[in-house]
Design a protein around this motif. Structure first.
Motif, mmCIF file in Angstrom:
data_model
loop_
_atom_site.group_PDB
_atom_site.id
_atom_site.type_symbol
_atom_site.label_atom_id
_atom_site.label_comp_id
_atom_site.label_asym_id
_atom_site.label_seq_id
_atom_site.Cartn_x
_atom_site.Cartn_y
_atom_site.Cartn_z
ATOM 1 N N GLU A 20 -1.697 18.577 9.211
ATOM 2 C CA GLU A 20 -0.755 17.629 9.809
ATOM 3 C C GLU A 20 0.687 18.082 9.599
ATOM 4 O O GLU A 20 1.509 18.017 10.526
ATOM 5 C CB GLU A 20 -0.965 16.230 9.217
ATOM 6 C CG GLU A 20 -2.263 15.580 9.639
ATOM 7 C CD GLU A 20 -2.619 14.341 8.842
ATOM 8 O OE1 GLU A 20 -3.412 13.538 9.360
ATOM 9 O OE2 GLU A 20 -2.105 14.153 7.713
ATOM 10 N N PRO A 78 0.825 -1.204 0.000
ATOM 11 C CA PRO A 78 0.000 0.000 0.000
ATOM 12 C C PRO A 78 0.863 1.259 0.000
ATOM 13 O O PRO A 78 1.936 1.302 0.590
ATOM 14 C CB PRO A 78 -0.813 -0.106 1.290
ATOM 15 C CG PRO A 78 -0.109 -1.095 2.137
ATOM 16 C CD PRO A 78 0.713 -1.963 1.231
ATOM 17 N N THR A 79 0.358 2.277 -0.701
ATOM 18 C CA THR A 79 1.086 3.543 -0.730
ATOM 19 C C THR A 79 0.784 4.335 0.535
ATOM 20 O O THR A 79 -0.298 4.228 1.109
ATOM 21 C CB THR A 79 0.674 4.382 -1.963
ATOM 22 O OG1 THR A 79 -0.729 4.597 -1.924
ATOM 23 C CG2 THR A 79 1.075 3.692 -3.251
ATOM 24 N N LYS A 80 1.749 5.114 0.957
ATOM 25 C CA LYS A 80 1.589 5.913 2.170
ATOM 26 C C LYS A 80 0.666 7.097 1.880
ATOM 27 O O LYS A 80 0.807 7.774 0.872
ATOM 28 C CB LYS A 80 2.966 6.422 2.618
ATOM 29 C CG LYS A 80 2.939 7.140 3.934
ATOM 30 C CD LYS A 80 4.331 7.536 4.376
ATOM 31 C CE LYS A 80 4.275 8.273 5.679
ATOM 32 N NZ LYS A 80 5.579 8.736 6.109
ATOM 33 N N LYS A 81 -0.286 7.314 2.762
ATOM 34 C CA LYS A 81 -1.234 8.416 2.611
ATOM 35 C C LYS A 81 -0.507 9.748 2.773
ATOM 36 O O LYS A 81 0.295 9.931 3.687
ATOM 37 C CB LYS A 81 -2.334 8.285 3.666
ATOM 38 C CG LYS A 81 -3.380 9.361 3.596
ATOM 39 C CD LYS A 81 -4.360 9.239 4.754
ATOM 40 C CE LYS A 81 -5.020 10.573 4.951
ATOM 41 N NZ LYS A 81 -5.560 10.728 6.274
ATOM 42 N N GLU A 82 -0.789 10.673 1.872
ATOM 43 C CA GLU A 82 -0.192 12.009 1.921
ATOM 44 C C GLU A 82 -0.746 12.766 3.133
ATOM 45 O O GLU A 82 -1.952 12.759 3.384
ATOM 46 C CB GLU A 82 -0.532 12.760 0.634
ATOM 47 C CG GLU A 82 0.150 14.085 0.487
ATOM 48 C CD GLU A 82 1.620 13.981 0.150
ATOM 49 O OE1 GLU A 82 2.343 14.945 0.423
ATOM 50 O OE2 GLU A 82 2.049 12.941 -0.370
ATOM 51 N N ALA A 83 0.144 13.382 3.884
ATOM 52 C CA ALA A 83 -0.270 14.140 5.066
ATOM 53 C C ALA A 83 -1.042 15.385 4.631
ATOM 54 O O ALA A 83 -0.766 15.968 3.583
ATOM 55 C CB ALA A 83 0.947 14.538 5.885
ATOM 56 N N THR A 84 -1.991 15.792 5.446
ATOM 57 C CA THR A 84 -2.767 16.996 5.150
ATOM 58 C C THR A 84 -1.936 18.228 5.484
ATOM 59 O O THR A 84 -0.906 18.159 6.173
ATOM 60 C CB THR A 84 -4.056 17.049 5.982
ATOM 61 O OG1 THR A 84 -3.710 17.186 7.367
ATOM 62 C CG2 THR A 84 -4.925 15.825 5.763
#
Length: 74
Positions: free
Chosen positions: A11, A2-8
């Motif tokens: 965040e 799984p790809t790492k979720k981009e931080a908002t």
């Protein structure tokens, strides 16, 4: 994998704030301070890019015919 979720934006801003507080405390080894500073600079660049993109989006107004025109704030 799984790809790492981009931080908002929020965040990233919070993380940058934590880095600044950590560095301001003075209780960081030199090597760690340099690493944290570099990390903070990368976050700062990301935040600036996000703000620049948001500004470009907000500056444009979509007309009724779906054409875009530059906002000339009056």
């Amino acid at each position: 994998m799984p790809t790492k979720k981009e931080a908002t934006f929020e965040e990233n801003l919070s993380e940058l704030d934590s880095i600044v507080k950590k560095l301001e405390s003075g209780d960081v080894a030199l090597e760690d301070a340099i690493a944290e500073f570099q990390k903070g600079m990368k976050l700062s660049d990301k935040l600036k890019k996000t703000l620049d993109e948001a500004e470009q989006t907000l500056v444009k107004i979509v007309a009724k015919d779906d054409s875009e025109s530059e906002f000339a704030g009056e």
